[in-house]
Design an enzyme around this catalytic site. Structure first.
Site, PDB file in Angstrom:
ATOM      1  N   LYS A  56       0.879  -1.107  -0.035  1.00  0.00           N
ATOM      2  CA  LYS A  56      -0.170   0.029   0.018  1.00  0.00           C
ATOM      3  C   LYS A  56       1.010   1.222  -0.113  1.00  0.00           C
ATOM      4  O   LYS A  56       0.830   2.114  -0.662  1.00  0.00           O
ATOM      5  CB  LYS A  56      -1.079   0.168   1.224  1.00  0.00           C
ATOM      6  CG  LYS A  56      -2.004  -0.995   1.219  1.00  0.00           C
ATOM      7  CD  LYS A  56      -2.902  -1.099   2.395  1.00  0.00           C
ATOM      8  CE  LYS A  56      -3.677  -2.249   2.275  1.00  0.00           C
ATOM      9  NZ  LYS A  56      -4.375  -2.760   3.455  1.00  0.00           N
ATOM     10  N   GLN A 100      -5.191  -1.516   9.525  1.00  0.00           N
ATOM     11  CA  GLN A 100      -5.345  -2.831   8.972  1.00  0.00           C
ATOM     12  C   GLN A 100      -5.798  -3.860   9.871  1.00  0.00           C
ATOM     13  O   GLN A 100      -5.249  -4.077  10.846  1.00  0.00           O
ATOM     14  CB  GLN A 100      -3.646  -3.301   8.480  1.00  0.00           C
ATOM     15  CG  GLN A 100      -3.333  -4.700   8.175  1.00  0.00           C
ATOM     16  CD  GLN A 100      -3.846  -4.464   6.435  1.00  0.00           C
ATOM     17  OE1 GLN A 100      -3.847  -3.526   5.647  1.00  0.00           O
ATOM     18  NE2 GLN A 100      -4.200  -5.653   6.036  1.00  0.00           N
ATOM     19  N   ASP A 123     -11.557   2.692   3.853  1.00  0.00           N
ATOM     20  CA  ASP A 123     -12.050   1.230   3.811  1.00  0.00           C
ATOM     21  C   ASP A 123     -13.389   1.361   3.647  1.00  0.00           C
ATOM     22  O   ASP A 123     -14.055   0.329   3.316  1.00  0.00           O
ATOM     23  CB  ASP A 123     -11.855   0.701   5.289  1.00  0.00           C
ATOM     24  CG  ASP A 123     -10.598  -0.262   5.070  1.00  0.00           C
ATOM     25  OD1 ASP A 123     -10.212  -0.932   3.884  1.00  0.00           O
ATOM     26  OD2 ASP A 123      -9.684  -0.366   6.257  1.00  0.00           O
TER      27      ASP A 123
HETATM   28  N1  GUN Z   1      -7.058  -6.802   5.814  1.00  0.00           N
HETATM   29  C1  GUN Z   1      -6.997  -7.548   4.668  1.00  0.00           C
HETATM   30  N2  GUN Z   1      -8.072  -6.675   3.617  1.00  0.00           N
HETATM   31  C2  GUN Z   1      -8.120  -5.767   4.369  1.00  0.00           C
HETATM   32  C3  GUN Z   1      -8.787  -4.355   4.037  1.00  0.00           C
HETATM   33  O1  GUN Z   1      -9.168  -4.139   2.775  1.00  0.00           O
HETATM   34  N3  GUN Z   1      -8.885  -3.076   4.799  1.00  0.00           N
HETATM   35  C4  GUN Z   1      -8.318  -3.565   6.003  1.00  0.00           C
HETATM   36  N4  GUN Z   1      -8.560  -2.342   6.962  1.00  0.00           N
HETATM   37  N5  GUN Z   1      -7.862  -4.416   6.327  1.00  0.00           N
HETATM   38  C5  GUN Z   1      -7.715  -5.601   5.714  1.00  0.00           C
END
Ligand code: GUN
Length: 297
Positions: A56, A100, A123
């Site tokens: 990311k 996350q 998100d």
């Molecule tokens: N962990 C795995 N995929 C995601 C996601 O799309 N958002 C978040 N916050 N955590 C994740």
């Protein structure tokens, strides 16, 4: 037999999306002196999460945006995490916040999701955004279902009147996917573990979205000839060689690809595109916060 034409290439789709994001970011910088910023918070050292967070950050910077990484030790208390979120909510350089998941067991995930400013909730997990999406207001939309919608529209154009079946009713994929497809004028069915005659329900679908987390559950003869199949599943199963594993989706790919009009593979379908959508959401969030026109990405 499978031919390559009906495979939806998620990697190529993500590259195109990132190119459009990079262009939009450059324009916003030039016209408004605004640099979108994304803060990613990781608590603990889950290896898969570390890989996601690194990717990311890399892709955020590659698109010309600012990346803020906060790596906290596994013993971080819920209050310490909430305090950090408060600081990020108040920081004008931060337009998007992603915590996350999963979080360590001693931290209540919902309390953390609720603490993020809904306008910075890239998100799209905050209940305010769930409500905005359900009512058709300007929401932050969860990345995976939004990316699936973009891929479907890219492949099929206008989705009006199509029969869509979603298998799975999670808050992260199934439910927001249903809201998006209703918004795109599809006739939507959400199927799940208690659905009767699931193969028959799936056979109605012009668009079939599989998001159940059960390896290769959806078989080739559940698919209407010519249907578009989006496989959100990422399941690790034992590989051919002793001790090795491989990734499979929720759809039995080879069988389904022989019947479908188009299908996403696993890996290389939905997965590569989700981070690109996160970056898109960050640009949109930055524009909304600054009160400037949102680019169409
Ligand atoms: N962990 C795995 N995929 C995601 C996601 O799309 N958002 C978040 N916050 N955590 C994740």
């Amino acid at each position: 037999m499978t031919d390559r034409k009906n495979i939806i290439d998620g990697k190529a789709f993500a590259e195109g999306l990132r190119a459009r994001i990079t262009e939009a970011v450059a324009t916003i910088k030039l016209d408004h002196a605004l640099v979108p910023g994304l803060a990613v918070v990781l608590v603990g050292e889950d290896p898969a999460s570390q890989v996601y967070v690194r990717n990311k950050a890399k892709q955020t910077v590659a698109c010309g945006m600012q990346s803020f990484e906060h790596r906290l030790p596994v013993e971080t208390t819920q209050q310490e995490l909430l305090d950090l979120i408060d600081r990020l909510n108040a920081d004008d350089a931060v337009h998007g916040i992603l915590v996350q998941l999963p979080l360590p067991d001693h931290i209540e995930e919902q309390a953390v999701i609720d603490a993020v400013d809904p306008d910075k909730d890239v998100d799209g997990f905050h209940v305010i955004n769930t409500g905005r999406l359900a009512t058709g207001a300007a929401a932050m939309v969860p990345c995976t279902p939004l990316g699936c919608l973009m891929m479907l529209q890219d492949r099929l154009g206008d989705l009006s009147g199509l029969e869509a079946v979603i298998v799975g009713r999670s808050n992260i994929v199934g439910k927001p996917m249903a809201a998006l497809l209703i918004g795109a004028n599809c006739t939507v069915t959400v199927a799940h573990s208690r659905t009767r005659n699931l193969p028959d329900v799936c056979r109605r679908a012009d668009i079939l979205v599989a998001a159940v987390g059960r390896p290769e559950m959806i078989r080739g003869d559940w698919i209407k000839p010519g249907a578009t199949v989006i496989d959100v599943g990422i399941n690790r199963v034992p590989g051919a060689e002793e001790g090795k594993t491989r990734l499979v989706g929720d759809v039995a790919f080879a069988e389904a690809a022989a019947v479908a009009g188009a299908i996403t593979p696993v890996p290389g379908g939905v997965g590569p595109m989700t981070i690109a959508v996160l970056l898109r959401n960050t640009v949109v969030a930055a524009c909304r916060q600054a009160g400037i026109a949102e680019p169409t990405i």
